[in-house]
Design an enzyme around this catalytic site. Structure first.
Site, mmCIF file in Angstrom:
data_model
loop_
_atom_site.group_PDB
_atom_site.id
_atom_site.type_symbol
_atom_site.label_atom_id
_atom_site.label_comp_id
_atom_site.label_asym_id
_atom_site.label_seq_id
_atom_site.Cartn_x
_atom_site.Cartn_y
_atom_site.Cartn_z
ATOM 1 N N LYS A 53 0.835 -1.213 0.000
ATOM 2 C CA LYS A 53 0.000 0.000 0.000
ATOM 3 C C LYS A 53 0.871 1.266 0.000
ATOM 4 O O LYS A 53 0.661 2.168 -0.798
ATOM 5 C CB LYS A 53 -0.931 0.019 1.218
ATOM 6 C CG LYS A 53 -1.940 -1.117 1.241
ATOM 7 C CD LYS A 53 -2.975 -0.945 2.338
ATOM 8 C CE LYS A 53 -2.447 -1.115 3.740
ATOM 9 N NZ LYS A 53 -1.968 -2.472 4.074
ATOM 10 N N ARG B 109 -10.084 0.469 8.395
ATOM 11 C CA ARG B 109 -9.636 -0.890 8.667
ATOM 12 C C ARG B 109 -10.731 -1.721 9.341
ATOM 13 O O ARG B 109 -10.503 -2.870 9.685
ATOM 14 C CB ARG B 109 -8.402 -0.855 9.567
ATOM 15 C CG ARG B 109 -7.090 -1.001 8.794
ATOM 16 C CD ARG B 109 -5.941 -0.870 9.768
ATOM 17 N NE ARG B 109 -4.777 -1.587 9.362
ATOM 18 C CZ ARG B 109 -3.643 -1.003 8.955
ATOM 19 N NH1 ARG B 109 -3.553 0.296 8.856
ATOM 20 N NH2 ARG B 109 -2.603 -1.736 8.642
ATOM 21 N N ARG C 256 11.304 -5.369 4.628
ATOM 22 C CA ARG C 256 10.985 -3.932 4.486
ATOM 23 C C ARG C 256 11.910 -3.059 5.337
ATOM 24 O O ARG C 256 12.191 -3.370 6.491
ATOM 25 C CB ARG C 256 9.529 -3.711 4.926
ATOM 26 C CG ARG C 256 9.143 -2.252 4.974
ATOM 27 C CD ARG C 256 7.681 -2.054 4.871
ATOM 28 N NE ARG C 256 6.946 -2.485 6.043
ATOM 29 C CZ ARG C 256 5.619 -2.413 6.146
ATOM 30 N NH1 ARG C 256 4.910 -1.949 5.141
ATOM 31 N NH2 ARG C 256 5.011 -2.817 7.236
ATOM 32 N N ARG D 263 10.826 -1.684 10.929
ATOM 33 C CA ARG D 263 9.749 -1.422 11.881
ATOM 34 C C ARG D 263 9.679 -2.526 12.938
ATOM 35 O O ARG D 263 9.823 -3.708 12.608
ATOM 36 C CB ARG D 263 8.411 -1.359 11.135
ATOM 37 C CG ARG D 263 8.148 0.005 10.529
ATOM 38 C CD ARG D 263 6.952 0.025 9.634
ATOM 39 N NE ARG D 263 5.760 -0.612 10.176
ATOM 40 C CZ ARG D 263 4.561 -0.575 9.583
ATOM 41 N NH1 ARG D 263 4.424 0.085 8.438
ATOM 42 N NH2 ARG D 263 3.531 -1.186 10.106
ATOM 43 N N ARG E 47 -1.146 -9.290 13.082
ATOM 44 C CA ARG E 47 -1.681 -8.299 12.128
ATOM 45 C C ARG E 47 -2.482 -8.980 11.026
ATOM 46 O O ARG E 47 -3.500 -8.456 10.566
ATOM 47 C CB ARG E 47 -0.531 -7.467 11.538
ATOM 48 C CG ARG E 47 0.061 -6.493 12.569
ATOM 49 C CD ARG E 47 1.458 -6.041 12.214
ATOM 50 N NE ARG E 47 1.511 -5.218 11.028
ATOM 51 C CZ ARG E 47 2.622 -5.053 10.296
ATOM 52 N NH1 ARG E 47 3.738 -5.661 10.620
ATOM 53 N NH2 ARG E 47 2.592 -4.274 9.245
HETATM 54 P P1 AMP Z 1 0.394 0.376 8.934
HETATM 55 O O1 AMP Z 1 1.562 1.299 8.862
HETATM 56 O O2 AMP Z 1 -0.717 0.764 8.011
HETATM 57 O O3 AMP Z 1 0.798 -1.078 8.757
HETATM 58 O O4 AMP Z 1 -0.216 0.509 10.418
HETATM 59 C C1 AMP Z 1 0.564 0.175 11.562
HETATM 60 C C2 AMP Z 1 -0.316 0.000 12.779
HETATM 61 O O5 AMP Z 1 -0.999 1.232 13.088
HETATM 62 C C3 AMP Z 1 -1.427 -1.043 12.671
HETATM 63 O O6 AMP Z 1 -0.950 -2.370 12.876
HETATM 64 C C4 AMP Z 1 -2.373 -0.557 13.790
HETATM 65 O O7 AMP Z 1 -1.866 -0.896 15.060
HETATM 66 C C5 AMP Z 1 -2.297 0.967 13.650
HETATM 67 N N1 AMP Z 1 -3.316 1.457 12.698
HETATM 68 C C6 AMP Z 1 -3.086 1.944 11.444
HETATM 69 N N2 AMP Z 1 -4.244 2.269 10.834
HETATM 70 C C7 AMP Z 1 -5.241 1.993 11.714
HETATM 71 C C8 AMP Z 1 -6.673 2.088 11.660
HETATM 72 N N3 AMP Z 1 -7.313 2.530 10.570
HETATM 73 N N4 AMP Z 1 -7.369 1.687 12.740
HETATM 74 C C9 AMP Z 1 -6.756 1.259 13.856
HETATM 75 N N5 AMP Z 1 -5.412 1.123 13.961
HETATM 76 C C10 AMP Z 1 -4.648 1.483 12.915
#
Ligand code: AMP
Length: 217
Positions: free
Chosen positions: A13, A89, A128, A161, A172
């Protein structure tokens, strides 16, 4: 153009968003990046976010929806729309997003659904590397930086990360299956879903999408 990027962790993404934001002149709004910035600055929201992110769990819907609402109410001038990456999400977040967009009279155009297989996801996430300074995304083997450990874009240091470890990746993925996947049906019923084969490299998908969106005007 108003877009949502939907897909499992590791589907690409962020990388696809990086290409599309420039070619379509749209604002890239990444919920994960916003939360990581708060964590870096050690704010109250950052401290709260860390507890969830480290476990691979989702923050409460109200917290993230409020952040998105504030962002969408203050669009950046010169940008022709937005690309939401990592939001919504949950089905509740998708419903709340529709309500916000109805208020500002700017409905979504498409939901880009990145479909990737598990071996590709694991390979992408474990390799990554992200720039600590500008957030640019690299991969140890698929997209290595020119100088090891250094960002091509800004010269910042690259890091892995903390939630890109196997145990958190498993959580996840479970969260994605149970909480996020039902959104696919929600957007399918609105005829907004554009499924894409995300096992393919993001450069290929970006070219294809640019052609499609430019054709449609
Ligand atoms: P990402 O960078 O998109 O993989 O997001 C990393 C983490 O941020 C996720 O595993 C969640 O813990 C939190 N997070 C990101 N987007 C959301 C969302 N829309 N709702 C709730 N938690 C989120």
């Amino acid at each position: 153009m108003r877009l949502v990027l939907l897909g499992p962790p590791g589907a690409g993404k962020g990388t696809l968003a990086g290409s599309l934001k420039d070619s379509l002149t749209i604002e890239h709004i990444s919920m994960g990046d916003i939360l990581r910035e708060e964590m870096k600055n050690n704010t109250a929201l950052g401290k709260q976010a860390k507890m969830y992110i480290d476990r691979g769990e989702l923050l409460p819907d109200e917290v993230v929806t409020k952040i998105i609402e504030q962002k969408l109410k203050k669009p950046i001038s010169g940008q022709c729309g937005f690309l939401l990456d990592g939001f919504p999400r949950t089905v509740q977040q998708a419903k709340d997003l529709d309500a916000i967009l109805r208020k500002i009279k700017n409905p979504l155009d498409y939901v880009l659904y990145l479909k990737a297989t598990l071996p590709v996801i694991i390979q992408r996430l474990t390799g990554r590397r992200v720039c600590r300074n500008c957030g640019a995304v690299f991969h140890a083997t698929n997209r290595p930086p020119k100088k090891p450990g250094i960002c091509n874009e800004c010269g910042g240091p690259l890091y892995q990360r903390a939630d890109d470890n196997e145990e958190t990746i498993r959580t996840r993925m479970d969260v994605y299956t149970h909480s996020t996947q039902p959104i696919i049906e929600y957007y399918e019923s609105q005829d907004k879903l554009l499924p894409l084969d995300a096992d393919k490299e993001s450069e290929y998908l970006a070219v294809m999408l640019n052609e499609k969106f430019n054709e449609n005007g």
